[in-house]
Every structure is written in structure tokens, then in C-alpha cells.
Design an enzyme around this catalytic site. Structure first.
Site, short mmCIF file in Angstrom:
data_model
loop_
_atom_site.label_atom_id
_atom_site.label_comp_id
_atom_site.label_asym_id
_atom_site.label_seq_id
_atom_site.Cartn_x
_atom_site.Cartn_y
_atom_site.Cartn_z
N ASN A 1 29.15 -26.80 27.00
CA ASN A 1 28.45 -26.67 28.27
C ASN A 1 29.38 -26.03 29.29
OD1 ASN A 1 26.65 -27.16 30.47
ND2 ASN A 1 27.91 -28.93 30.99
N GLY B 1 29.04 -25.43 33.39
CA GLY B 1 28.17 -25.59 34.54
C GLY B 1 28.99 -25.75 35.81
N ARG C 1 30.03 -30.27 41.53
CA ARG C 1 30.94 -30.48 42.65
C ARG C 1 31.97 -31.54 42.24
NH1 ARG C 1 26.61 -33.86 46.16
NH2 ARG C 1 27.68 -35.86 46.13
N HIS D 1 21.26 -32.95 33.77
CA HIS D 1 22.21 -31.86 33.56
C HIS D 1 22.99 -32.10 32.26
CE1 HIS D 1 22.33 -30.80 38.13
NE2 HIS D 1 21.34 -30.21 37.50
N GLU E 1 26.60 -20.60 27.56
CA GLU E 1 26.61 -19.89 28.85
C GLU E 1 27.51 -18.66 28.80
OE1 GLU E 1 26.75 -23.19 28.61
OE2 GLU E 1 25.33 -24.07 30.02
N GLU F 1 25.40 -30.62 51.19
CA GLU F 1 24.82 -29.97 50.02
C GLU F 1 23.87 -28.82 50.39
OE1 GLU F 1 24.81 -29.47 47.01
OE2 GLU F 1 25.95 -31.02 45.97
#
Lengths: 492, 79
Positions: free
Chosen positions: A178, A180, A183, A200, A242, A290
Site C-alpha cells: 500500500n 497512501g 497525516r 483505508h 500505486e 483538515e
């Protein structure tokens, strides 16, 4: 806008394909006036935040800003705004400055599934990211010139980190690695917390590691290939790599190497932090300003212990300003939130002609569709809510006809004004919702709203009034370009 | 170095994590609260790090940790 003749376009496309690292991209941006160096002495707070916010007000043209004189961080560099404007995104895609959002959307949508990945491997000894290495007495503050991004954040955040990990239960499966953007809040010299949700990939991996009591190792990459930063934030299927996806979408090779803890990482990143999940521990995390433009609350989040740090010589720490939009977060992920929804919808409904999910990571989205029959668009909207991103993010959906450009809000408002009845609105209550939606009564749960602003069709008994049909198509677009060129003095 | 009071929760237990030094002179220190995990730099504007000036809604009372949501409830692994 740059003159977009054929030679310029092919040169730009070739140049973009040659970008292999953040440094390459900054060079390209500087050539086009899209990166500036800020060498006046600045305080970490509030100067870096203030300058980043001032830049992000120009969403079309803002440059990346490289700081190299930060009080208390002698010799260190940080950059913000690398993906902070549509012009920077255009250059990354090999397009001229001034390319419209709509043109970039169709460029990206056209690349989907149309190219193959070019992944090459570099030995650890040859990888620039490993030029300098720290394995003992690690203090992240000694390596990263961090600053508080928003005034009431709970600490110092790495807000543009790509986190790579292998599935803790199937560590040999390349596809189940993965990558990604999550934060990360620094929690002392060699620890950081990571914010994620069960939906996620990282959330699934943390839950699996803790359930089975097996290690979860991660590699946090900072200052990355700008194409990976762009596409690693895109929701794709769990079994898709990815890296391969980003390479295919960029039409460019990507060089990988191994981190010291055995994870595939980008060979040309500026910095990589290797770390391991502290099983079962949670620490106070947040607040953090955010993307909806509000602070997340304080939560107790998983924590990782840093085991080593590698970096290039004289590394550039890349960060992002995120908060109330528009910000770099919106330009970084907007198009690549929209394009996958478009591609996934078209697999079942080829009548979908464009998707605009630019607004707050898709909390509001606009979908244009060739309406086959009365009510058809509502079914398309329900399908959109079943896409990986739509599940938790597409809160408000506006459905428009194919004669509406969803990227032109004046046209969207026309459709809302003239084609919506009060009973063309559907509210789907108490569904899954991204927890940081500030309007939620209960974080993580909320209502989806569908507004059908498409026209009336049989068997609806009330037909639409006869429309004015102003001239449209390539001829009009060419005339528009000519007018703009005349205005700039390019032609007479 | 005397531990600084946490601007967010008021705890007196804090740790100095790093000092920023220019030309041999300390220009700021990064502190971390041992109780509520807040981190701050002592050179920040007072509105962020002066407990009296900080916006009230950003103060934190951690006397009841159970009221804070847990991200990914850890399972009771036995291994």
C-alpha cells in the site's frame, strides 16, 4: 497562458516524462516561473504558514516556494506548494500553463487503463535516497524543518508523506503493498502517530497486524516523485500497486529500491523514515486543520517507532498547506479524485460524460450524464455512491445532463435553476461518511444527498420547454481562443 | 532546563525534544507535553502557546481519557 503550439506541447510532454524526482520537477517549475526561492530569514511559525496561505490564494498560477533560510534550521530546506496550482499540475502532466481544468480532467481520464507500468529497480547502494543514513540516536526534529501548519494543530505534522507498507499477512505480494498519503504527527524524537480509518488500506493493515500480533513495518517517503504524490492519493482497488498505477498514468518510468526494513520505496525520494507499529498503543492525536476547512477533534491514534532514516544529501523537506480551501490539497487531489469515479462509472454506465469531484475531496460532486430516460440519472448517482471513493466521501451529488459542463459552475447553476423540482432530491440517511465531515451529527455516519438536475424525459408527462440552442462545438472554442489571443496581443 | 507548562492541558510535565541553534545560539526549543502529547515551539506567537491567550475551545481536559475516540480499536491479540 503559454502559446500552445504543437512543438511546445510535444516538448512539454517529453519534459514531463523525464521528471524522475522532486528535484527534477522543481527545475522544470523554475524554468516556467512556477517555483521561487524564499531566501529572506523566516520563523517557522507563523511565517511559513502565512507565506503558504498567501500563495495558495492564486489557485491557477501559484508557484512552489522553496525556503532555505529558516531560523533554527541552518542549512535545511523546505518546499510548499509543489502541486499548489493548476499551472503546476498542467506542467506535471506535460501540458502548457493555462490548460483548463476540463482539459486536464480528460487528459487524465484518457490515460486510465491505456498504458503499462515501467518499474525499474535500483540497488540500495545506488539509490540517492540512501545517500545519508541514521540508525541510532534518531531525532526527527534534527532532520526535518517542521512547522505548525495551522495555529491550533496538536503538534508538528508531516502532511504530504507517502506511506508505503506491505500487507502484514501477505508480505510477499507486490500488489498488496500500500502507498497512501496519511497525516503523521511527530510524537517525540523518534515516534509518530498516523491517522487513518478502517476503510483505508493502512487501516486494514493496522487492524490485521494487531489482530494477529505480527509486525507492521512502514516506510514514510517525503519529497517524492510528483507523479506518485499525485496518484498515490487516488483511491484504487486494494490489489493494485500505486507505483505501477502512477507509472502508467505518468507514462514514465519509476525507479524503486528497498528501504532498510524491506519495503519497496522510491529510489529518488528526498527522505525516507523507516518505522514499526507499536502494537496496541494509542496516543493523543490532533486536532489538525483538515481539508474540509475545520479542525479534526482529538483522538487516540496508532503510533509508530522510528527505526532508521535515510535521505539524500542536502534534502528538501516537502510539506503542504491544508486547511480552509482552496489549498494545495485541493489541487493535489481534485482531478485524481474525479477521474477514477468517472472511469469506474463508465464501466457500467458509458452514458457518463464527465465527473467534477474537486470540492473538498468530493464532499460535493457533479456528474454529467446522457439521460436515457426519466429518472436514469438517479440510478447513476446511486452507482457513484458504490464506488470506492463515493462510499464515504460523495456526500452531495448533483446530476446534470451531458450538455452541461460540470467544471463550469455557471452552467451547473443554470441546470439547478431550470431543471430541478423539489421532489428531484433524494436523501439517503444514516450511511457511511468520512469521519471528518464537519456537518456530521455523528462522525463516521451521515446522509448522502442526490440532486437530480437533469432534464425531463418520457415517460414524464411534462416535457421541457424548447431550449435556446446557442452555437457550440470546436468552431466556437477556436473563436474563443482567437479572442483571448487578440486580447493578449499574440495575433492581430 | 525547567520543564514548561503545557499551553493546552496545563500539565507541568513536559520534555524538551529539540533546540534550534543558529551560530551557536539557541533560538527556540520544541517541547512535548508528557500527558496530552501537545508539542510546541517556544518561539510561536503567544496566541498559540500562551495558555491564557489560546482560544478556549482548544484547551484540553484529559482527566477522562475514555471520552476521546480511539482510532481503530485495538484487538486483544494473544500472540
Amino acid at each position: 497562458m503559454e502559446r500552445a503550439d504543437g512543438n511546445l506541447r510535444s516538448n512539454l510532454a517529453e519534459r514531463a516524462r523525464g521528471v524522475g524526482s522532486l528535484r527534477d520537477f522543481l527545475e522544470l517549475l523554475e524554468e516556467h516561473g512556477q517555483a521561487v526561492r524564499w531566501s529572506d530569514r523566516v520563523m517557522p511559525e507563523p511565517d511559513l504558514r502565512n507565506i503558504a496561505v498567501a500563495a495558495s490564494r492564486d489557485v491557477n498560477n501559484a508557484p512552489a516556494i522553496i525556503f532555505d533560510n529558516i531560523a533554527g534550521y541552518p542549512g535545511k530546506r523546505t518546499v510548499v506548494g509543489v502541486h499548489g496550482s493548476w499551472d503546476n499540475i498542467a506542467l506535471l502532466l506535460g501540458q502548457p500553463k493555462g490548460t483548463t481544468i476540463r482539459e486536464m480532467f480528460f487528459d487524465i481520464a484518457g490515460r486510465w487503463g491505456d498504458a503499462s507500468a515501467q518499474i525499474s529497480r535500483v540497488s540500495e547502494g545506488q539509490a540517492p535516497v540512501h545517500e545519508c543514513r541514521h540508525e541510532e540516536n534518531i531525532n526527527l526534529y534534527d532532520i526535518l524543518p517542521v512547522y505548525r501548519i495551522n495555529e491550533y494543530d496538536g503538534g508538528f505534522y508531516l502532511a504530504k508523506a507517502s506511506v508505503a507498507s506491505r500487507d502484514p499477512l501477505e508480505p510477499d505480494d507486490f500488489g498488496k503493498q500500500n502507498v497512501g498519503i496519511y497525516r503523521l504527527q511527530i510524537q517525540g524524537p523518534d515516534r509518530f502517530s498516523l491517522m487513518t480509518i478502517p476503510a483505508h488500506d493502512m487501516g486494514r493493515q493496522i487492524l490485521a497486524a494487531e489482530r494477529e500480533g505480527v509486525p507492521l513495518k512502514v516506510a514514510v517517503m517525503l519529497g517524492n516523485h510528483p507523479g506518485v504524490a499525485l496518484f498515490a492519493a487516488t483511491p484504487i482497488g486494494y490489489d493494485e500497486s500505486e507505483y505501477a498505477y502512477a507509472s502508467a498514468m505518468m507514462g514514465a518510468p519509476i525507479r524503486l529500491t528497498s528501504s532498510g526494513n524491506g519495503i519497496d520505496i522510491l529510489a529518488d525520494s528526498e527522505i525516507v523514515i523507516e518505522a514499526e507499529l507499536v502494537l496496541g498503543e494509542r496516543v493523543f492525536e490532533g486536532p489538525f486543520g483538515e481539508f474540509p476547512g475545520s479542525y479534526s477533534g482529538v483522538r487516540r491514534a496508532p503510533v509508530f517507532k522510528v527505526t532508521a532514516v535515510s535521505h539524500r544529501q542536502n534534502p528538501i523537506f516537502e510539506n503542504i498547506y491544508i486547511g480552509r480551501g482552496w489549498t494545495e490539497h485541493d489541487t493535489l487531489i481534485g482531478l485524481h479524485t474525479s477521474a477514477p469515479i468517472y472511469a469506474q462509472l463508465r464501466q457500467t454506465f458509458p452514458e457518463v460524460t464527465a465527473v467534477n469531484a474537486l470540492y473538498q475531496h468530493g464532499l460535493t460532486g457533479i456528474i454529467a450524464v446522457k439521460n436515457r430516460m426519466a429518472g436514469f440519472a438517479k440510478s447513476v448517482a446511486l452507482r457513484a455512491l458504490g464506488t470506492p471513493h463515493g462510499l464515504m466521501y460523495l456526500k452531495n451529488l448533483i446530476m446534470v445532463d451531458a450538455d452541461i459542463d460540470p467544471f463550469d459552475l455557471n452552467q451547473v447553476m443554470w441546470a439547478l435553476s431550470t431543471r430541478t423540482r423539489a421532489d428531484d432530491i433524494i436523501v439517503l440517511p444514516n450511511m457511511a461518511m468520512v469521519p471528518i465531515d464537519p456537518a456530521a451529527v455523528t462522525p463516521g455516519k451521515g446522509h448522502h444527498l442526490i440532486i437530480d438536475a437533469t432534464s425531463y424525459l418520457p415517460p414524464d408527462p411534462v416535457g421541457e420547454a424548447h431550449l435556446v440552442s446557442p452555437p457550440t462545438g470546436p468552431e466556437i472554442e477556436e473563436l474563443g481562443k482567437r479572442i483571448r489571443q487578440m486580447q493578449r496581443g499574440d495575433v492581430r | 532546563m525547567t520543564p514548561a507548562q503545557c499551553p493546552r492541558c496545563g500539565s507541568d510535565g513536559s520534555t524538551a525534544d529539540f533546540r534550534g541553534v543558529d551560530d551557536g545560539e539557541t533560538v527556540w526549543t520544541i517541547w512535548r507535553c508528557n500527558d496530552c502529547c501537545f508539542s510546541w515551539r517556544d518561539s510561536e506567537p503567544a496566541s498559540a502557546i500562551d495558555r491564557k491567550l489560546r482560544a478556549g475551545e482548544f484547551a484540553l481536559d484529559i482527566s477522562d481519557p475514555g471520552r476521546f475516540p480511539v482510532v481503530l480499536q485495538p484487538s486483544n491479540f494473544q500472540k
